[in-house]
Design an enzyme around this catalytic site. Structure first.
Site, PDB file in Angstrom:
ATOM      1  N   GLN A 111       1.106  -1.122   0.025  1.00 33.21           N
ATOM      2  CA  GLN A 111       0.242   0.230  -0.412  1.00 33.21           C
ATOM      3  C   GLN A 111       0.806   1.330   0.130  1.00 33.21           C
ATOM      4  O   GLN A 111       0.752   2.909  -0.790  1.00 33.21           O
ATOM      5  CB  GLN A 111      -0.965   0.204   1.209  1.00 33.21           C
ATOM      6  CG  GLN A 111      -2.246   0.592   0.922  1.00 33.21           C
ATOM      7  CD  GLN A 111      -3.657   0.512   0.384  1.00 33.21           C
ATOM      8  OE1 GLN A 111      -3.414  -0.863   0.217  1.00 33.21           O
ATOM      9  NE2 GLN A 111      -3.990   1.416  -0.649  1.00 33.21           N
ATOM     10  N   LYS A 114       1.179   1.937  -3.796  1.00 32.00           N
ATOM     11  CA  LYS A 114       0.906   2.075  -4.235  1.00 32.00           C
ATOM     12  C   LYS A 114      -0.039   3.759  -3.975  1.00 32.00           C
ATOM     13  O   LYS A 114      -0.192   4.297  -4.987  1.00 32.00           O
ATOM     14  CB  LYS A 114      -0.542   0.930  -3.829  1.00 32.00           C
ATOM     15  CG  LYS A 114      -1.541   1.045  -4.706  1.00 32.00           C
ATOM     16  CD  LYS A 114      -2.926   0.875  -4.246  1.00 32.00           C
ATOM     17  CE  LYS A 114      -2.398  -1.411  -3.781  1.00 32.00           C
ATOM     18  NZ  LYS A 114      -3.876  -2.193  -3.409  1.00 32.00           N
ATOM     19  N   LYS A 126      -2.527  -1.174   6.202  1.00 34.76           N
ATOM     20  CA  LYS A 126      -3.805  -1.807   6.394  1.00 34.76           C
ATOM     21  C   LYS A 126      -4.328  -2.995   7.433  1.00 34.76           C
ATOM     22  O   LYS A 126      -3.433  -2.901   8.691  1.00 34.76           O
ATOM     23  CB  LYS A 126      -3.007  -3.396   5.398  1.00 34.76           C
ATOM     24  CG  LYS A 126      -4.096  -4.233   4.619  1.00 34.76           C
ATOM     25  CD  LYS A 126      -4.816  -4.189   3.564  1.00 34.76           C
ATOM     26  CE  LYS A 126      -5.915  -3.763   3.274  1.00 34.76           C
ATOM     27  NZ  LYS A 126      -5.822  -3.389   1.154  1.00 34.76           N
ATOM     28  N   ASP A 166     -12.131  -3.767   2.069  1.00 34.97           N
ATOM     29  CA  ASP A 166     -11.188  -5.065   1.329  1.00 34.97           C
ATOM     30  C   ASP A 166     -12.043  -6.132   1.041  1.00 34.97           C
ATOM     31  O   ASP A 166     -13.713  -6.060   1.309  1.00 34.97           O
ATOM     32  CB  ASP A 166     -10.064  -5.395   1.793  1.00 34.97           C
ATOM     33  CG  ASP A 166      -9.137  -5.725   1.087  1.00 34.97           C
ATOM     34  OD1 ASP A 166      -8.419  -4.787   0.230  1.00 34.97           O
ATOM     35  OD2 ASP A 166      -8.822  -6.963   1.423  1.00 34.97           O
ATOM     36  N   THR A 209     -12.463   0.385  -8.417  1.00 35.95           N
ATOM     37  CA  THR A 209     -10.924  -0.371  -8.409  1.00 35.95           C
ATOM     38  C   THR A 209     -11.436  -1.039  -9.515  1.00 35.95           C
ATOM     39  O   THR A 209      -9.862  -0.938 -10.263  1.00 35.95           O
ATOM     40  CB  THR A 209     -10.562  -1.276  -7.167  1.00 35.95           C
ATOM     41  OG1 THR A 209     -10.948  -0.693  -5.893  1.00 35.95           O
ATOM     42  CG2 THR A 209      -9.724  -1.802  -7.195  1.00 35.95           C
TER      43      THR A 209
HETATM   44  P1  NDP Z   1     -14.380  -8.692  -2.415  1.00 41.32           P
HETATM   45  O1  NDP Z   1     -14.662  -9.661  -0.828  1.00 41.32           O
HETATM   46  O2  NDP Z   1     -15.800  -8.547  -2.469  1.00 41.32           O
HETATM   47  O3  NDP Z   1     -14.432 -10.536  -2.722  1.00 41.32           O
HETATM   48  C1  NDP Z   1     -13.695 -11.325  -3.071  1.00 41.32           C
HETATM   49  C2  NDP Z   1     -13.417 -12.096  -4.734  1.00 41.32           C
HETATM   50  O4  NDP Z   1     -12.255 -12.897  -4.584  1.00 41.32           O
HETATM   51  C3  NDP Z   1     -14.904 -13.279  -4.638  1.00 41.32           C
HETATM   52  O5  NDP Z   1     -15.339 -13.519  -5.017  1.00 41.32           O
HETATM   53  C4  NDP Z   1     -14.337 -14.496  -2.912  1.00 41.32           C
HETATM   54  O6  NDP Z   1     -15.092 -15.772  -3.777  1.00 41.32           O
HETATM   55  C5  NDP Z   1     -13.223 -14.171  -3.684  1.00 41.32           C
HETATM   56  N1  NDP Z   1     -11.946 -14.778  -2.981  1.00 41.32           N
HETATM   57  C6  NDP Z   1     -11.466 -13.956  -1.705  1.00 41.32           C
HETATM   58  N2  NDP Z   1     -10.905 -14.793  -1.545  1.00 41.32           N
HETATM   59  C7  NDP Z   1     -10.338 -16.235  -1.728  1.00 41.32           C
HETATM   60  C8  NDP Z   1      -9.634 -17.244  -1.968  1.00 41.32           C
HETATM   61  N3  NDP Z   1      -8.518 -17.513  -0.516  1.00 41.32           N
HETATM   62  N4  NDP Z   1      -9.719 -18.222  -2.535  1.00 41.32           N
HETATM   63  C9  NDP Z   1     -10.301 -17.795  -3.732  1.00 41.32           C
HETATM   64  N5  NDP Z   1     -11.436 -16.762  -3.888  1.00 41.32           N
HETATM   65  C10 NDP Z   1     -11.554 -15.611  -3.399  1.00 41.32           C
HETATM   66  O7  NDP Z   1     -13.288  -8.145  -2.615  1.00 41.32           O
HETATM   67  P2  NDP Z   1     -12.819  -7.426  -3.204  1.00 41.32           P
HETATM   68  O8  NDP Z   1     -12.766  -7.412  -4.610  1.00 41.32           O
HETATM   69  O9  NDP Z   1     -13.031  -5.876  -2.822  1.00 41.32           O
HETATM   70  O10 NDP Z   1     -10.872  -7.422  -2.957  1.00 41.32           O
HETATM   71  C11 NDP Z   1     -10.382  -8.123  -4.020  1.00 41.32           C
HETATM   72  C12 NDP Z   1      -9.165  -8.096  -4.410  1.00 41.32           C
HETATM   73  O11 NDP Z   1      -8.559  -6.883  -5.054  1.00 41.32           O
HETATM   74  C13 NDP Z   1      -7.994  -8.649  -3.405  1.00 41.32           C
HETATM   75  O12 NDP Z   1      -5.999  -8.995  -3.360  1.00 41.32           O
HETATM   76  C14 NDP Z   1      -8.175  -7.351  -2.525  1.00 41.32           C
HETATM   77  O13 NDP Z   1      -7.164  -6.848  -1.699  1.00 41.32           O
HETATM   78  C15 NDP Z   1      -7.755  -6.379  -3.634  1.00 41.32           C
HETATM   79  N6  NDP Z   1      -8.210  -4.696  -4.108  1.00 41.32           N
HETATM   80  C16 NDP Z   1      -9.199  -4.043  -3.530  1.00 41.32           C
HETATM   81  C17 NDP Z   1      -9.857  -2.989  -3.722  1.00 41.32           C
HETATM   82  C18 NDP Z   1     -10.909  -2.338  -3.767  1.00 41.32           C
HETATM   83  O14 NDP Z   1     -11.623  -1.035  -3.172  1.00 41.32           O
HETATM   84  N7  NDP Z   1     -12.000  -3.390  -2.480  1.00 41.32           N
HETATM   85  C19 NDP Z   1      -8.875  -2.006  -3.537  1.00 41.32           C
HETATM   86  C20 NDP Z   1      -7.466  -2.723  -4.168  1.00 41.32           C
HETATM   87  C21 NDP Z   1      -7.202  -3.403  -4.709  1.00 41.32           C
HETATM   88  P3  NDP Z   1     -16.277 -15.274  -2.213  1.00 41.32           P
HETATM   89  O15 NDP Z   1     -17.764 -14.824  -2.594  1.00 41.32           O
HETATM   90  O16 NDP Z   1     -16.405 -17.269  -2.069  1.00 41.32           O
HETATM   91  O17 NDP Z   1     -15.881 -15.424  -0.408  1.00 41.32           O
HETATM   92  O1  2IT Z   2      -5.797  -2.348  -1.037  1.00 49.00           O
HETATM   93  C1  2IT Z   2      -6.378  -1.690  -1.671  1.00 49.00           C
HETATM   94  O2  2IT Z   2      -5.965  -1.005  -2.299  1.00 49.00           O
HETATM   95  C2  2IT Z   2      -8.027  -1.114  -0.903  1.00 49.00           C
HETATM   96  N1  2IT Z   2      -8.504  -1.856  -0.073  1.00 49.00           N
HETATM   97  C3  2IT Z   2      -8.631  -0.240  -1.482  1.00 49.00           C
HETATM   98  C4  2IT Z   2      -7.837   0.518   0.239  1.00 49.00           C
HETATM   99  C5  2IT Z   2      -8.661   1.812   0.351  1.00 49.00           C
HETATM  100  O3  2IT Z   2      -8.224   3.263   1.230  1.00 49.00           O
HETATM  101  O4  2IT Z   2      -9.522   2.512  -0.138  1.00 49.00           O
END
Ligand code: NDP
Ligand code: 2IT
Length: 444
Positions: A111, A114, A126, A166, A209
């Protein structure tokens, strides 16, 4: 031994049993070799690398809450305040049973760079908990979030540390946490981002994102003589990032044929139906089997397998280390020419190297998924001026930020004779600003 290798060894020795943290540090420091060599004397004297790999502060706390049967459950909460050289700590809260200190440290370390790449004044942090939101009632989620914030509220604030969503933390959880912060601290301030629109949230933060991932991917493809329009895309995940990546990819004229969750994946030959996906995942919080049941063109498969599908562009949007060397080989064999990481560190190091060696354009997560945190910083700006911007205003700022990020990485890679290596470019561009601020602020 080189300074970089010494510090990598030190991190492994001082932080045993934290493999994801070691991986994140190795990837960043390996990329910085040329910069570190050029400034070795000063950096050693100032202990820049030792400082940057050590969090400024970390909290670990008990989170007791009462379940629907009246039993007390206990989880562990974390907040790692990694680096505040360029602004207040900023970063999400992950709620997933796999969370431990090493996971939070890897995410907090990523982070830092980023947030620097966004060009906005935000430091790196985080947090999260090993709480599993799956199968919990709304009341249980609220009980957990209130207990978690009862402890966390001592360490955060609009000018100190601003958490967000997250994995497992979305609008519902942010709402419960915001209410508890306000109640205990007695201040109405932008202490969290990703808030609902009725209480200080920003338009376009939900989409940011995924949309940002596509803006950067579009620019990377354009600068390499390719076009997202008409491309076949494989997405993994079915959460916040995956849904809005899919939506924007389709708006830009690509066809997204896969999504996945933690139990299985979908291949939809007609292209993913985003409205149906939102209904299944955002409204019903159900499994992907429900998507397949409602859509004749979709096949559901148990387990993992998204990367076996032929595509031009792959967008891993689920979790860390979900795209390994075998997957990378399969993608290359199938003619994939670009991978952009929506998740944090979804590609293993050997897979990244294989993709790059085989000419696949590779955009690392700390650049490609920075649109989420960048829009969080725009939410902070709106909260500070007590105004709300339109969707179009936020979205156009987001697009500019993502296009600038791409050109910054591209330029940084060229300056250090690593043209086209966007991993090196992202780490160098992110690091330069943070180090400059650290040096200016003296020993702290
Ligand atoms: P969500 O909780 O909305 O979705 C996560 C998705 O990934 C779900 O479909 C989940 O499945 C799947 N998943 C999670 N863990 C696992 C695992 N161990 N094995 C397989 N599938 C898994 O999270 P986000 O979409 O917010 O986050 C997804 C990724 O993006 C993460 O790496 C996060 O750190 C990153 N990220 C998120 C940001 C944000 O703004 N939200 C910003 C930047 C990065 P299930 O539905 O079955 O749980
Ligand atoms: O991994 C990431 O950059 C996030 N989960 C978003 C963090 C934020 O402060 O919006």
């Amino acid at each position: 031994m080189s300074y970089v290798d010494e510090v990598i060894d030190l991190v492994v020795k001082q932080n045993p049993a934290e493999p994801e943290f070691h991986q994140a540090v190795k990837e960043v420091l390996e990329s910085l070799r040329a910069v570190v060599e050029a400034n070795e004397e000063q950096y050693r004297k100032e202990a820049i690398l030792e400082r940057i790999v050590n969090p400024e502060r970390q909290f670990k706390f008990r989170v007791p809450w009462v379940d629907d049967k009246g039993n007390v459950q206990v989880n562990t909460g974390y907040r790692v305040q990694f680096n505040s050289a360029i602004g207040p700590y900023k970063g999400g809260l992950r709620l997933h049973p796999s969370v431990n200190l090493g996971i939070i440290k890897f995410l907090g370390f990523e982070q830092i760079f980023k947030n620097s790449l966004t060009g906005l004044p935000i430091g790196g942090g985080k947090g999260g908990s090993d709480f599993d939101p799956k199968g919990k009632s709304d009341r249980e989620i609220m009980a957990f979030c209130q207990s978690f914030m009862t402890e966390l509220c001592k360490y955060i604030g609009a000018d100190t540390d601003v958490p967000a969503g997250d994995i497992g933390t979305g609008a519902r959880e942010i709402g419960y946490m915001f209410g508890q912060y306000k109640r205990i601290r007695g201040v109405y301030e932008g202490v969290l981002t990703g808030k609902g629109l009725s209480y200080g949230g920003s338009l376009a933060r939900t989409e940011a994102t995924g949309y940002g991932l596509l803006y950067l991917t579009e620019e990377m493809l354009k600068c390499n003589g390719k076009d997202i329009k008409g491309a076949t895309v494989c997405v993994s995940g079915a959460g916040n990032v995956a849904i809005y990546a899919t939506q924007k990819a389709q708006e830009l004229g690509a066809k997204v044929v896969t999504v996945s969750d933690s139990t299985g994946w979908i291949y939809d030959s007609e292209g993913i139906d985003v409205e149906l996906l939102k209904e299944v995942k955002e409204v019903k919080r159900a499994r992907l089997t429900e998507y397949a049941a409602a859509r004749p063109s979709a096949e559901y498969h148990e387990g993992r397998g998204v990367w076996s599908i032929k595509c031009d562009v792959a967008l891993p949007c689920a979790t860390q280390n979900e795209l390994n060397l075998d997957d990378a080989k399969q993608l290359v064999a199938n003619g994939c020419y670009a991978v952009a990481e929506g998740a944090n560190m979804p590609t293993t190091m050997d897979a990244t190297e294989y993709l790059q060696k085989n000419g696949v354009l590779f955009a690392p997560g700390k650049a490609a998924n920075a649109g989420g945190v960048a829009t969080s910083a725009l939410e902070m700006s709106q909260n500070s001026e007590r105004l709300s911007w339109t969707f179009e205003e936020v979205d156009s700022k987001l697009k500019n930020i993502m296009v600038n990020i791409f050109h910054n990485l591209d330029d940084a890679a060229k300056r250090y004779n690593a043209e086209g290596n966007y991993v090196v470019g992202a780490n160098i561009a992110g690091f330069e600003k943070v180090v400059d601020a650290m040096l200016a602020q003296g020993v702290c």
